[in-house]
Write a protein that holds these residues in place. Structure first.
Motif, mmCIF file in Angstrom:
data_model
loop_
_atom_site.group_PDB
_atom_site.id
_atom_site.type_symbol
_atom_site.label_atom_id
_atom_site.label_comp_id
_atom_site.label_asym_id
_atom_site.label_seq_id
_atom_site.Cartn_x
_atom_site.Cartn_y
_atom_site.Cartn_z
ATOM 1 N N LEU A 141 -11.902 3.343 -6.306
ATOM 2 C CA LEU A 141 -11.621 1.985 -6.780
ATOM 3 C C LEU A 141 -10.200 1.866 -7.325
ATOM 4 C CD1 LEU A 141 -15.009 1.138 -8.553
ATOM 5 C CD2 LEU A 141 -14.212 0.362 -6.315
ATOM 6 N N ARG A 142 -9.685 2.926 -7.942
ATOM 7 C CA ARG A 142 -8.321 2.903 -8.475
ATOM 8 C C ARG A 142 -7.270 3.039 -7.379
ATOM 9 N NH1 ARG A 142 -6.644 5.707 -13.907
ATOM 10 N NH2 ARG A 142 -5.095 4.085 -13.552
ATOM 11 N N HIS A 143 -7.616 3.720 -6.305
ATOM 12 C CA HIS A 143 -6.636 3.972 -5.236
ATOM 13 C C HIS A 143 -6.710 2.958 -4.096
ATOM 14 C CE1 HIS A 143 -4.968 8.014 -6.270
ATOM 15 N NE2 HIS A 143 -6.084 8.104 -6.981
ATOM 16 N N ARG A 144 -7.755 2.144 -4.043
ATOM 17 C CA ARG A 144 -7.969 1.331 -2.851
ATOM 18 C C ARG A 144 -6.853 0.320 -2.612
ATOM 19 N NH1 ARG A 144 -10.696 -1.365 -6.774
ATOM 20 N NH2 ARG A 144 -11.037 -3.613 -6.574
ATOM 21 N N HIS A 145 -6.268 -0.227 -3.681
ATOM 22 C CA HIS A 145 -5.205 -1.222 -3.498
ATOM 23 C C HIS A 145 -3.951 -0.574 -2.905
ATOM 24 C CE1 HIS A 145 -7.559 -4.289 -5.415
ATOM 25 N NE2 HIS A 145 -7.668 -3.598 -6.543
ATOM 26 N N ALA A 146 -3.610 0.620 -3.392
ATOM 27 C CA ALA A 146 -2.459 1.339 -2.828
ATOM 28 C C ALA A 146 -2.743 1.720 -1.381
ATOM 29 C CB ALA A 146 -2.175 2.581 -3.663
ATOM 30 N N TRP A 147 -3.970 2.078 -1.099
ATOM 31 C CA TRP A 147 -4.370 2.429 0.273
ATOM 32 C C TRP A 147 -4.177 1.244 1.212
ATOM 33 C CZ3 TRP A 147 -10.056 2.112 2.013
ATOM 34 C CH2 TRP A 147 -10.195 2.592 3.318
ATOM 35 N N PHE A 148 -4.714 0.089 0.835
ATOM 36 C CA PHE A 148 -4.597 -1.088 1.696
ATOM 37 C C PHE A 148 -3.149 -1.579 1.783
ATOM 38 C CE2 PHE A 148 -9.278 -1.907 0.928
ATOM 39 C CZ PHE A 148 -9.637 -1.651 2.243
ATOM 40 N N ALA A 149 -2.404 -1.455 0.687
ATOM 41 C CA ALA A 149 -0.997 -1.859 0.726
ATOM 42 C C ALA A 149 -0.225 -1.003 1.721
ATOM 43 C CB ALA A 149 -0.381 -1.746 -0.662
ATOM 44 N N ASP A 150 -0.515 0.295 1.719
ATOM 45 C CA ASP A 150 0.137 1.204 2.660
ATOM 46 C C ASP A 150 -0.275 0.877 4.092
ATOM 47 O OD1 ASP A 150 1.846 3.276 3.296
ATOM 48 O OD2 ASP A 150 0.295 4.802 3.160
ATOM 49 N N VAL A 151 -1.545 0.538 4.266
ATOM 50 C CA VAL A 151 -2.043 0.180 5.595
ATOM 51 C C VAL A 151 -1.343 -1.074 6.113
ATOM 52 C CG1 VAL A 151 -4.062 -0.725 6.840
ATOM 53 C CG2 VAL A 151 -4.288 1.294 5.376
ATOM 54 N N MET A 152 -1.202 -2.095 5.262
ATOM 55 C CA MET A 152 -0.581 -3.348 5.690
ATOM 56 C C MET A 152 0.919 -3.185 5.938
ATOM 57 S SD MET A 152 -3.181 -5.191 6.001
ATOM 58 C CE MET A 152 -2.310 -6.678 6.534
ATOM 59 N N ASN A 153 1.535 -2.172 5.356
ATOM 60 C CA ASN A 153 2.950 -1.907 5.644
ATOM 61 C C ASN A 153 3.163 -1.507 7.099
ATOM 62 O OD1 ASN A 153 3.914 -2.477 3.078
ATOM 63 N ND2 ASN A 153 3.701 -0.367 2.363
ATOM 64 N N ASP A 154 2.100 -1.004 7.735
ATOM 65 C CA ASP A 154 2.184 -0.658 9.151
ATOM 66 C C ASP A 154 2.007 -1.875 10.047
ATOM 67 O OD1 ASP A 154 2.567 2.097 8.682
ATOM 68 O OD2 ASP A 154 0.417 2.376 8.375
ATOM 69 N N ALA A 155 1.790 -3.047 9.442
ATOM 70 C CA ALA A 155 1.671 -4.327 10.140
ATOM 71 C C ALA A 155 0.666 -4.301 11.296
ATOM 72 C CB ALA A 155 3.047 -4.765 10.647
#
Length: 252
Positions: free
Chosen positions: A131-145
């Motif tokens: 739960l603490r890491h999920r936002h960083a995970w999704f942010a990194d994923v969306m950086n790959d567009a």
């Protein structure tokens, strides 16, 4: 850290796998003792995983997961002690090995409850860490567009910067998936399945469901896994749709 957690899980699984191998029972006893080492190591790594998270722990998902995990383990342990106080009917091969070698019942109780407590803490910490890491995970994923849901799934598992050929058939070290993403992608369905299995095992003691090792029980286990992964993919699709829509609104 993600690699250390995955390696600790593998080490724990390898030690546990010794109990299904036809080896002298004394080896099983030593395996029972050794099992504590990777379990404690995984507990410490899980604590570090939570501390390293930059996001906040949303209360409702955390407490829902907490109750599901703790409730499943507690229900299974309570049903076991209620139906077989001397643990003679316990199907856990670790406990069976200790019983077979005439270990003191008090030692077996302390060992079993202690290991179950460690497992419970590990699962809760990994859930909180996710739960603490999920936002960083999704942010990194969306950086790959990612433009499609398939590309989004590829990115969530750590292959966002890889071509489909590299993703399916890696040819170099640089083609391997991001371990951090692999860990975060794996945690939700695995934790839910592990907790659900404990609820199932508790119900099995009261003969409400077929035994997990019977043919029908295995089918139900597979069906349960299919449902959990389906819900997980639906949740990921919701995240993809929401984040893609927000990105379009930001651009406009």
């Amino acid at each position: 850290m993600a690699l250390a957690i995955l390696l600790s899980v593998c080490a724990t699984a390898c030690v546990a796998a010794l109990f299904i191998v036809d080896i002298p029972v004394t080896w099983h006893v030593w395996a029972a003792y050794l099992l504590v080492i990777p379990a404690v190591g995984l507990l410490l790594l899980s604590m570090l995983f939570v501390v390293k998270g930059q996001g906040h722990v949303t209360r409702l998902p955390f407490w829902m997961g907490f109750c599901f995990i703790v409730g499943g383990i507690a229900f299974d342990v309570w049903a076991t002690l209620l139906q077989s106080p001397d643990l003679a009917l316990e199907g856990n091969m670790v406990i069976s090995a200790l019983l077979y070698t005439d270990h003191d019942p008090d030692f077996i109780y302390v060992y079993g409850l202690g290991l179950q407590s460690i497992l419970c803490c590990i699962m809760i910490l990994l859930w909180a860490g996710f739960l603490r890491h999920r936002h960083a995970w999704f942010a990194d994923v969306m950086n790959d567009a990612p433009l499609t849901y398939a590309e989004f799934l590829k990115a969530t598992t750590g292959g966002g910067k890889l071509s489909w050929r590299q993703y399916i058939v890696p040819g170099r070290m640089s083609d391997f998936l991001c371990v951090y993403h692999v860990l975060l992608w794996t945690l939700p369905p695995m934790l839910v399945y592990a907790a659900a299995f404990r609820w199932y095992a508790g119900l099995d003691w009261f003969e409400i469901v077929p035994g997990p090792y019977s043919i029908l029980g295995v089918r139900m286990m597979i069906g349960m896994a299919a449902v959990i992964f389906t819900l997980f993919f639906v949740w990921l699709y919701r995240e993809f749709y929401t984040r893609t829509a927000n990105a379009h609104e930001t651009v406009q």
